[in-house]
Motif scaffolding. Structure first.
Motif, PDB file in Angstrom:
ATOM      1  N   HIS A 277      62.550  -9.118  55.562  1.00 44.40           N
ATOM      2  CA  HIS A 277      63.021  -7.592  55.517  1.00 44.40           C
ATOM      3  C   HIS A 277      64.059  -7.400  56.302  1.00 44.40           C
ATOM      4  O   HIS A 277      64.344  -6.210  56.856  1.00 44.40           O
ATOM      5  CB  HIS A 277      61.636  -6.810  55.899  1.00 44.40           C
ATOM      6  CG  HIS A 277      60.289  -6.928  55.194  1.00 44.40           C
ATOM      7  ND1 HIS A 277      60.439  -6.433  53.944  1.00 44.40           N
ATOM      8  CD2 HIS A 277      59.335  -7.624  55.435  1.00 44.40           C
ATOM      9  CE1 HIS A 277      59.216  -6.825  53.337  1.00 44.40           C
ATOM     10  NE2 HIS A 277      58.423  -7.324  54.385  1.00 44.40           N
ATOM     11  N   GLN A 278      64.911  -8.210  56.733  1.00 45.57           N
ATOM     12  CA  GLN A 278      65.972  -8.074  57.724  1.00 45.57           C
ATOM     13  C   GLN A 278      67.068  -7.066  57.057  1.00 45.57           C
ATOM     14  O   GLN A 278      67.418  -6.462  57.860  1.00 45.57           O
ATOM     15  CB  GLN A 278      66.710  -9.579  57.921  1.00 45.57           C
ATOM     16  CG  GLN A 278      67.070 -10.234  56.910  1.00 45.57           C
ATOM     17  CD  GLN A 278      67.849 -11.603  57.065  1.00 45.57           C
ATOM     18  OE1 GLN A 278      68.914 -11.751  57.659  1.00 45.57           O
ATOM     19  NE2 GLN A 278      67.251 -12.640  56.655  1.00 45.57           N
ATOM     20  N   ASP A 279      67.154  -6.895  55.897  1.00 43.14           N
ATOM     21  CA  ASP A 279      68.263  -6.030  55.312  1.00 43.14           C
ATOM     22  C   ASP A 279      67.928  -4.596  55.854  1.00 43.14           C
ATOM     23  O   ASP A 279      68.733  -3.848  55.938  1.00 43.14           O
ATOM     24  CB  ASP A 279      68.530  -5.972  53.845  1.00 43.14           C
ATOM     25  CG  ASP A 279      69.217  -7.363  53.727  1.00 43.14           C
ATOM     26  OD1 ASP A 279      69.712  -8.134  54.500  1.00 43.14           O
ATOM     27  OD2 ASP A 279      69.127  -7.924  52.335  1.00 43.14           O
TER      28      ASP A 279
ATOM     29  N   LYS B 196      70.605  -6.630  66.005  1.00 38.97           N
ATOM     30  CA  LYS B 196      71.706  -7.083  65.315  1.00 38.97           C
ATOM     31  C   LYS B 196      73.001  -6.809  65.787  1.00 38.97           C
ATOM     32  O   LYS B 196      73.042  -5.789  66.625  1.00 38.97           O
ATOM     33  CB  LYS B 196      71.712  -6.413  63.680  1.00 38.97           C
ATOM     34  CG  LYS B 196      70.646  -6.855  62.801  1.00 38.97           C
ATOM     35  CD  LYS B 196      70.809  -6.079  61.391  1.00 38.97           C
ATOM     36  CE  LYS B 196      69.742  -6.551  60.339  1.00 38.97           C
ATOM     37  NZ  LYS B 196      69.847  -5.640  59.150  1.00 38.97           N
TER      38      LYS B 196
ATOM     39  N   ARG C 211      71.095 -13.636  57.961  1.00 42.18           N
ATOM     40  CA  ARG C 211      72.474 -13.578  57.585  1.00 42.18           C
ATOM     41  C   ARG C 211      73.405 -13.612  58.800  1.00 42.18           C
ATOM     42  O   ARG C 211      74.637 -14.096  58.689  1.00 42.18           O
ATOM     43  CB  ARG C 211      72.434 -12.312  56.847  1.00 42.18           C
ATOM     44  CG  ARG C 211      71.663 -12.508  55.611  1.00 42.18           C
ATOM     45  CD  ARG C 211      71.927 -11.237  54.540  1.00 42.18           C
ATOM     46  NE  ARG C 211      71.062 -10.858  53.949  1.00 42.18           N
ATOM     47  CZ  ARG C 211      69.884 -11.352  53.448  1.00 42.18           C
ATOM     48  NH1 ARG C 211      69.944 -12.573  53.296  1.00 42.18           N
ATOM     49  NH2 ARG C 211      68.858 -10.780  52.762  1.00 42.18           N
TER      50      ARG C 211
END
Length: 536
Positions: free
Chosen positions: A224-226, A129, A248
């Protein structure tokens, strides 16, 4: 009347002749891009990520007459089935042939393997990220990230990542080899001595999501990116995920400066009777128009470095790492990985000499060593050797007797502060009861193993002097021999410092299955790092 064929007069071609000429030219051009021979069907055992090549197979059949019947498996699983030598397919098309080659070598069979042709390339890299990449870069000197930086952040609990299972997926195995090679720091292929102790436990701490294939892994990351910071997989998978628009925010692709493992997707000929069709197929796959289609559809790099690449594929790869040439090395890495995934707790007892001879510079070095292991050592080796979240650390200070004993389980920065407070104590003792302290350590280790047999328990004994109080080494060894088998399985790693007797320390370590690190020819910190992760 001019004779037929006399120069000076051109024959006028009829429309029929022009049609025949055009057909001949077209046939010639077709032969240059795809040699259409007799129709043939080839059975192919392929890595599961190659499902993205399926849309090109209609072109293949039309241009060459070749039909591919695909069976997909994880690369590591496919390599194991091929290594038996009982081939059920005409071809194998894996992301890498290296796991297969190692299994052949171990079995004592041919080491060259089947005829093989690289068809495309993709390195195993890291997608971060953007805000995480920025945070990690701020902690580096040159702004370039490494596997060591990722291991450091994982051990500290500030990096959670997704990575495929190396026991079934080549992307996971390539990542595991990459980070282990970086941890060894030799610049060469991993050797058995490079993986004799688990240097990757801290790195594994951050492994939060796994799947048995790279394709399923990207899907899992999107779900599960969050709760995740990074995805470790093929460059092509990261580019495809960014292109899909399901995230996102797109991941920043990082090529660790300490090296990457490259997959070249070799097509291997299993049935020599199909050589002609194999040659036709590989020529088609490596032709410029097909290489361009592969690049555009799958986002893998072409085998021809001269072919103009898409913008996302122009980043330099940096250092290419060697794959191990021993299956024993891979087996050890996978065993360490399995231990980490099983969540077996780790406990280390540090038996530290606080006799009066340790005052001054020596105790300052010991405290700096414990600080280094707590994360203050910013070197590559320090980032791999540091304490990791979930690890339980017991410090026993001794002189002529046990002076103090305290235990912390590392869950956050306050626990490391408590550890520093323990070794900051200024109480020393005139005697040096080395073997009584080790006996005390084994009694505590026996209780720990009895309480939780799954624990990985080890003892680290550091002393700067000869034993002059308490029991002798022979007395200790007699008491050690009487311990329960589970307690005797706990190993001792000794650290010789100052005037300590190297023969006795080596003898004690060897008797318990451990070994001695000598801090008289290196720093105390390096001696401790030498034995970090040693449990078995």
């Amino acid at each position: 009347m001019t004779a037929r064929g006399t120069p000076g007069r051109r024959r006028r071609r009829t429309p029929a002749a022009l049609i025949v000429l055009c057909l001949c030219v077209l046939a010639t051009l077709t032969a240059c891009t795809g040699d259409r021979g007799e129709p043939v069907t080839l059975r192919v055992l392929a890595s599961s990520e190659l499902t993205d090549m399926q849309p090109l197979f209609d072109d293949l059949r039309r241009e060459t007459g070749i039909t591919l019947t695909m069976e997909y498996q994880g690369t590591v699983e496919a390599a194991a089935s091929l290594a038996t030598g009982h081939y059920r397919h005409d071809l194998a098309w894996l992301s890498s042939s290296r796991p297969f080659q190692l299994l052949l070598k171990e079995a004592g069979r041919q080491t060259d393997g089947p005829l093989s042709t690289s068809t495309m390339r993709s390195p195993v890299v890291v997608g971060l990220k953007p805000e995480v990449a920025q945070r990690l870069r701020k902690a580096t000197v040159d702004g370039q990230l490494s596997w060591a930086d990722l291991a450091d952040a994982s051990a500290a609990g500030t990096l959670k990542y997704a990575m495929a299972d190396p026991r079934s997926s080549n992307s996971g195995l390539a990542a595991l080899v990459g980070v282990a090679t970086a941890a060894a720091g030799t610049g060469g292929a991993l050797r058995p001595e490079d993986v004799s102790c688990d240097r990757l436990r801290g790195f594994f701490t951050g492994h939060a999501v796994t799947e048995d294939s790279s394709g399923r892994l990207t899907d899992a990351y999107a779900r599960h990116q969050d709760g995740l910071d990074a995805l470790i997989t093929y460059e092509s998978e990261l580019l495809s995920l960014n292109r899909a628009g399901t995230l996102r925010s797109p991941l920043e692709i990082v090529y660790p400066k300490d090296g990457i493992v490259l997959s070249d997707y070799p097509l291997m000929l299993l049935d020599p009777a199909k050589r002609a069709a194999y040659d036709r197929l590989t020529a088609w796959l490596r032709s410029e128009p097909v290489q361009r289609k592969i690049m555009e559809r799958t986002l893998r790099r072409p085998v021809d470095p001269g072919l103009t690449r898409l913008p996302g594929l122009r980043a330099p790869l940096g250092n290419a790492l060697y794959f191990p040439d021993s299956q024993a090395v891979v087996d050890r890495l996978l065993a360490d990985y399995a231990d980490a995934r099983s969540a077996r707790p780790v406990r280390v007892f540090f038996l530290l000499d606080f006799s009066t001879s340790m005052r001054g510079e020596r105790i300052a070095n010991l405290r700096a060593t414990m600080d280094g292991l707590s994360g203050a050592d910013g070197s590559r080796s320090g980032k791999f050797a540091r304490f990791h979240q979930g690890e339980t650390l017991t410090v026993v200070r001794f002189g002529g007797r046990v002076l103090d004993e305290r235990t912390v389980t590392y869950t956050g920065a306050p626990d490391l502060e408590r550890l520093r407070d323990i070794v900051a104590a200024d109480t020393f003792d005139a005697g040096t009861a080395v073997w009584s302290a080790l006996d005390h350590g084994y009694r505590a280790a026996a209780d720990a193993v009895a309480e939780d047999p799954a624990q990985l328990v080890s003892l680290v004994l550091m002393t700067d002097g000869e034993n002059n109080a308490g029991m002798s080494l022979d007395d200790f060894l007699a008491r050690y021999a009487a311990l329960p088998a589970a307690a005797r399985a706990v190993r001792t790693y000794t650290v010789r410092y100052g005037e300590a007797d190297p023969r006795e320390l080596d003898r004690a370590a060897r008797a318990t299955g451990g070994h001695m690190a000598d801090a008289t020819g290196q720093s105390l910190l390096n001696a401790f790092k030498e034995i970090r992760g040693c449990h078995e």
